[in-house]
Write a protein that holds these residues in place. Sequence first.
Motif, PDB file in Angstrom:
ATOM      1  N   GLU A 146      62.293  64.261  39.876  1.00 32.07           N
ATOM      2  CA  GLU A 146      62.337  64.378  41.326  1.00 32.07           C
ATOM      3  C   GLU A 146      63.707  64.850  41.767  1.00 32.07           C
ATOM      4  O   GLU A 146      64.731  64.268  41.375  1.00 32.07           O
ATOM      5  CB  GLU A 146      61.996  63.040  41.988  1.00 32.07           C
ATOM      6  CG  GLU A 146      61.876  63.144  43.492  1.00 32.07           C
ATOM      7  CD  GLU A 146      61.364  61.863  44.127  1.00 32.07           C
ATOM      8  OE1 GLU A 146      61.255  61.811  45.366  1.00 32.07           O
ATOM      9  OE2 GLU A 146      61.079  60.898  43.385  1.00 32.07           O
ATOM     10  N   GLN A 147      63.740  65.902  42.559  1.00 22.52           N
ATOM     11  CA  GLN A 147      64.995  66.444  43.060  1.00 22.52           C
ATOM     12  C   GLN A 147      65.569  65.539  44.148  1.00 22.52           C
ATOM     13  O   GLN A 147      64.909  65.239  45.129  1.00 22.52           O
ATOM     14  CB  GLN A 147      64.782  67.849  43.622  1.00 22.52           C
ATOM     15  CG  GLN A 147      66.031  68.506  44.197  1.00 22.52           C
ATOM     16  CD  GLN A 147      67.053  68.822  43.120  1.00 22.52           C
ATOM     17  OE1 GLN A 147      66.780  69.562  42.196  1.00 22.52           O
ATOM     18  NE2 GLN A 147      68.236  68.249  43.241  1.00 22.52           N
ATOM     19  N   LYS A 148      66.806  65.079  43.931  1.00 20.04           N
ATOM     20  CA  LYS A 148      67.524  64.307  44.932  1.00 20.04           C
ATOM     21  C   LYS A 148      68.691  65.140  45.450  1.00 20.04           C
ATOM     22  O   LYS A 148      69.046  66.158  44.868  1.00 20.04           O
ATOM     23  CB  LYS A 148      68.049  62.990  44.336  1.00 20.04           C
ATOM     24  CG  LYS A 148      66.969  62.089  43.748  1.00 20.04           C
ATOM     25  CD  LYS A 148      66.110  61.470  44.839  1.00 20.04           C
ATOM     26  CE  LYS A 148      65.140  60.452  44.260  1.00 20.04           C
ATOM     27  NZ  LYS A 148      64.303  59.819  45.281  1.00 20.04           N
ATOM     28  N   SER A 149      69.293  64.676  46.537  1.00 26.16           N
ATOM     29  CA  SER A 149      70.401  65.429  47.123  1.00 26.16           C
ATOM     30  C   SER A 149      71.619  65.422  46.211  1.00 26.16           C
ATOM     31  O   SER A 149      72.474  66.309  46.305  1.00 26.16           O
ATOM     32  CB  SER A 149      70.778  64.828  48.481  1.00 26.16           C
ATOM     33  OG  SER A 149      71.123  63.461  48.350  1.00 26.16           O
ATOM     34  N   PHE A 150      71.722  64.439  45.303  1.00 29.59           N
ATOM     35  CA  PHE A 150      72.902  64.343  44.435  1.00 29.59           C
ATOM     36  C   PHE A 150      72.534  64.475  42.954  1.00 29.59           C
ATOM     37  O   PHE A 150      73.273  64.051  42.095  1.00 29.59           O
ATOM     38  CB  PHE A 150      73.613  63.008  44.672  1.00 29.59           C
ATOM     39  CG  PHE A 150      72.682  61.844  44.818  1.00 29.59           C
ATOM     40  CD1 PHE A 150      72.201  61.171  43.711  1.00 29.59           C
ATOM     41  CD2 PHE A 150      72.269  61.437  46.072  1.00 29.59           C
ATOM     42  CE1 PHE A 150      71.344  60.111  43.846  1.00 29.59           C
ATOM     43  CE2 PHE A 150      71.407  60.363  46.222  1.00 29.59           C
ATOM     44  CZ  PHE A 150      70.936  59.696  45.114  1.00 29.59           C
ATOM     45  N   GLY A 151      71.377  65.040  42.647  1.00 31.01           N
ATOM     46  CA  GLY A 151      70.999  65.253  41.257  1.00 31.01           C
ATOM     47  C   GLY A 151      69.497  65.165  41.068  1.00 31.01           C
ATOM     48  O   GLY A 151      68.716  65.370  42.002  1.00 31.01           O
ATOM     49  N   THR A 152      69.086  64.865  39.844  1.00 29.24           N
ATOM     50  CA  THR A 152      67.671  64.775  39.494  1.00 29.24           C
ATOM     51  C   THR A 152      67.389  63.401  38.895  1.00 29.24           C
ATOM     52  O   THR A 152      68.079  62.962  37.980  1.00 29.24           O
ATOM     53  CB  THR A 152      67.280  65.855  38.473  1.00 29.24           C
ATOM     54  OG1 THR A 152      67.601  67.132  39.004  1.00 29.24           O
ATOM     55  CG2 THR A 152      65.800  65.786  38.159  1.00 29.24           C
ATOM     56  N   GLU A 153      66.366  62.735  39.403  1.00 32.16           N
ATOM     57  CA  GLU A 153      65.964  61.442  38.860  1.00 32.16           C
ATOM     58  C   GLU A 153      64.783  61.637  37.915  1.00 32.16           C
ATOM     59  O   GLU A 153      63.805  62.294  38.258  1.00 32.16           O
ATOM     60  CB  GLU A 153      65.576  60.476  39.971  1.00 32.16           C
ATOM     61  CG  GLU A 153      65.236  59.082  39.443  1.00 32.16           C
ATOM     62  CD  GLU A 153      64.911  58.091  40.542  1.00 32.16           C
ATOM     63  OE1 GLU A 153      65.113  56.882  40.329  1.00 32.16           O
ATOM     64  OE2 GLU A 153      64.459  58.536  41.623  1.00 32.16           O
ATOM     65  N   MET A 154      64.912  61.079  36.714  1.00 32.43           N
ATOM     66  CA  MET A 154      63.833  61.147  35.721  1.00 32.43           C
ATOM     67  C   MET A 154      63.241  59.760  35.545  1.00 32.43           C
ATOM     68  O   MET A 154      63.953  58.781  35.388  1.00 32.43           O
ATOM     69  CB  MET A 154      64.356  61.653  34.376  1.00 32.43           C
ATOM     70  CG  MET A 154      63.293  61.647  33.265  1.00 32.43           C
ATOM     71  SD  MET A 154      63.955  62.035  31.625  1.00 32.43           S
ATOM     72  CE  MET A 154      64.328  63.780  31.833  1.00 32.43           C
ATOM     73  N   GLU A 155      61.918  59.677  35.571  1.00 32.24           N
ATOM     74  CA  GLU A 155      61.200  58.443  35.283  1.00 32.24           C
ATOM     75  C   GLU A 155      60.221  58.699  34.147  1.00 32.24           C
ATOM     76  O   GLU A 155      59.507  59.699  34.162  1.00 32.24           O
ATOM     77  CB  GLU A 155      60.447  57.931  36.518  1.00 32.24           C
ATOM     78  CG  GLU A 155      61.327  57.359  37.597  1.00 32.24           C
ATOM     79  CD  GLU A 155      60.534  56.667  38.686  1.00 32.24           C
ATOM     80  OE1 GLU A 155      59.282  56.765  38.650  1.00 32.24           O
ATOM     81  OE2 GLU A 155      61.147  56.044  39.570  1.00 32.24           O
ATOM     82  N   LEU A 156      60.191  57.792  33.189  1.00 33.40           N
ATOM     83  CA  LEU A 156      59.292  57.924  32.046  1.00 33.40           C
ATOM     84  C   LEU A 156      58.496  56.634  31.899  1.00 33.40           C
ATOM     85  O   LEU A 156      59.073  55.556  31.742  1.00 33.40           O
ATOM     86  CB  LEU A 156      60.080  58.214  30.766  1.00 33.40           C
ATOM     87  CG  LEU A 156      59.250  58.507  29.511  1.00 33.40           C
ATOM     88  CD1 LEU A 156      58.351  59.727  29.719  1.00 33.40           C
ATOM     89  CD2 LEU A 156      60.157  58.731  28.307  1.00 33.40           C
ATOM     90  N   SER A 157      57.160  56.753  31.961  1.00 33.64           N
ATOM     91  CA  SER A 157      56.274  55.592  31.865  1.00 33.64           C
ATOM     92  C   SER A 157      55.429  55.687  30.607  1.00 33.64           C
ATOM     93  O   SER A 157      54.968  56.781  30.241  1.00 33.64           O
ATOM     94  CB  SER A 157      55.352  55.503  33.091  1.00 33.64           C
ATOM     95  OG  SER A 157      56.091  55.477  34.285  1.00 33.64           O
ATOM     96  N   TRP A 158      55.228  54.566  29.950  1.00 32.19           N
ATOM     97  CA  TRP A 158      54.364  54.503  28.774  1.00 32.19           C
ATOM     98  C   TRP A 158      52.937  54.208  29.219  1.00 32.19           C
ATOM     99  O   TRP A 158      52.695  53.282  30.001  1.00 32.19           O
ATOM    100  CB  TRP A 158      54.854  53.400  27.833  1.00 32.19           C
ATOM    101  CG  TRP A 158      53.995  53.191  26.621  1.00 32.19           C
ATOM    102  CD1 TRP A 158      53.980  53.932  25.489  1.00 32.19           C
ATOM    103  CD2 TRP A 158      53.036  52.142  26.412  1.00 32.19           C
ATOM    104  NE1 TRP A 158      53.073  53.422  24.582  1.00 32.19           N
ATOM    105  CE2 TRP A 158      52.473  52.328  25.131  1.00 32.19           C
ATOM    106  CE3 TRP A 158      52.593  51.079  27.190  1.00 32.19           C
ATOM    107  CZ2 TRP A 158      51.506  51.473  24.607  1.00 32.19           C
ATOM    108  CZ3 TRP A 158      51.614  50.237  26.681  1.00 32.19           C
ATOM    109  CH2 TRP A 158      51.088  50.437  25.391  1.00 32.19           C
ATOM    110  N   ILE A 159      51.979  55.012  28.745  1.00 29.77           N
ATOM    111  CA  ILE A 159      50.565  54.786  29.046  1.00 29.77           C
ATOM    112  C   ILE A 159      49.899  54.080  27.872  1.00 29.77           C
ATOM    113  O   ILE A 159      49.317  53.018  28.011  1.00 29.77           O
ATOM    114  CB  ILE A 159      49.836  56.109  29.348  1.00 29.77           C
ATOM    115  CG1 ILE A 159      50.455  56.789  30.576  1.00 29.77           C
ATOM    116  CG2 ILE A 159      48.356  55.870  29.576  1.00 29.77           C
ATOM    117  CD1 ILE A 159      49.839  58.129  30.904  1.00 29.77           C
TER     118      ILE A 159
END
Length: 517
Positions: free
Chosen positions: A480-493
Motif C-alpha cells: 500500500e502506497q503511503k505518503s512516506f513510503g510503502t507498507e507491506m503486509e504478509l498474511s499466512w493462509i
Amino acid sequence: MSLNKFMHPRNVYRKPPDFKALAIKYPEFRKYAKQEISGKVSIDFKNKESLRALTSTLLKEDFGLDVEIPLNRLIPTLPLRLNYLLWIEDILAANRKTSDIVKGIDIGCGASCVYPLLAAKHFQWQMLGTEVDEESVLIASNNVTRNGLSDRITIQKTPERTMLDGVLEADTVYDFCVCNPPFFSSEEELEPQNVARSPSRPPPRNAMTGASWELVTPGGEVAFVESIIQDSLKLKDKVRVYSVMLGHKTSVGKILAALKKPEVQKVTSYKFCQGRTTRWGIAWTLTPSVTLPAVKQQPLQKPKSLPFSHMFDTDMKQTLEVLRQLMVKLQITYSVRKNSDEICGMEITALANTWTNSRRKRREEKRKQAVSKSENNNTELKPEDSQSVGPEVCENEREEIEEKVQIDVCDKISENGSPKSEEVERNPDLVTENEIARVGTKRTCDEDAKCSNNPKRVKVENSKAASKTEPYFIGLLLLEQKSFGTEMELSWIRGSGGRDSAHQLLQYFKNNIKCYE
C-alpha cells in the motif's frame, strides 16, 4: 489490531479524530498533517513534533485546554489518560454522591500536567499534582495558570523517590490517587527488541518520548508501585482509593501478589485498551466502607492470522519491482488480485522453503568455487585423500538433489486449483517436474550400493511426495502506497510451513529490499 472498540464506553476517542478537519481548523497541526493519494490525512507517529501537535490540538478541540508540552518531556496520549480517569469516575460513582467535592492526587504529574488538567476541566475535580523535576514543576504550574485552574489544581515539588508519605495535608482525606510510573528498569529496556515477547512482534508505531526519570527507575515499575503500596499501608484511609497504571502485563501478577496484605480490604483491576496499546490498571483500598466494582470487559479476540507488516522508504512501484525480482529468485509464483496506483494485492505460493539457510548455501557455494579453482590449478590429491572423496561427493550431491526437489513447480499450481496460468507471472528459471526426476536419478558416486541406502535419499523421496500434497506456504501479500513510503503486509493462509513461514519470508523481503533503497 486496533483496540478502539474496547475503549471505555464514554471515551470520546472510541471514534478516531478527524485529522482532515483538525488540519483545516488548526494551522499548527496542519504543518505535520500529510494527505495520502487516497485523500486520507495522517501524521508521522514516529515524529515527536507530530505527536505533540496532535496532543495539544486534541486538548484544545475536545477540552478547551491550552497546554505547553516540551519535546524533552513525556508527550501524553489522550485516549489512554481519558480511559484511566473514566475508570476512576466509575469507582467514585459506586461510593459517593455526584454532588460531593472530589479530591485526587497525581503522583508524578509531569510538565504537561495532563491528568490534573483533564480531571479539573472535564470532571470538575480538585487535584494535587506532585513532581520531582524542578523544570517540569515550573511548566506544569504555568499550564495550570494559563487555563485558569489555579483554584482546582495545586502543583507541589517533592524530593526524589517520594510517593505519598510526607506529601499529603494532615487534615485532608483524598478520594483517589493516580500514577503513571516509569515502566522500565534500565535504558536497555527502552529498545523494543530487548523486551519483545516474540521476535514476530511488530515494533511500536509511536516515537518514544520522555526524560530518563520518566521512563526508567531502579527495579522498574514493579519496584516503583511497591513503594506506593508501602506508603498506603502507612497512610491507610488518608486516600480512599489507591490506583496505578502498569505498562507490562507481566507486572500485573507481581503487584496483585504484593497487595495480599491483611490491611488491604479490596483489590480490583482494569484493562485500558486504545489504538494498538494495552495498559493495566490496579486499584486497592484500606477503607472497609469503600466499594471497588469489578468491571466486566469484553475479551480481546485477536485474528487467527494477524498479518506481519513492515514499512519501506521506497515508493510502491520501486518496491514492487524489487519484490518481483526476489520472488523469481526464490521460485515463488504469484497471482495479482488487485493492482492500482495506491495498492497491490497478490496471492503468493511457494512449494518449498527457499529463503532460509541462505548463509549456509553461500558458504557451500564459496567452497565449491574454491574446489573448482584448485582443480584449475592442477592441484593433485594424495592417494589416501582420493579414497575419501567418493562418499563426501555422494553426500554433497544428495544435499543438492534434496534442495532441487524442493524447488517451486509452476505446473503443480494449476493442477491444485490455484490461480490460472494466465494470472501467474511465470518464472522462466523454474525447474520442471521432468527435470527434477532426471536430476533425482543422477549418480556419480562410485559406491552406488552404499549411496542408495543413504537415509537422505529416503528424505528426498519424502520431500517429493510432500510437495505434491501441500505447498510450503500460501499467503496474501499487500503493498500500500503511503505518503512516506510503502507498507507491506504478509498474511499466512495455509501451508506446511505454518504461520512462522510468513514471518521468515517477510524478514527475507525486508533484508533484501533494503539493499535497493
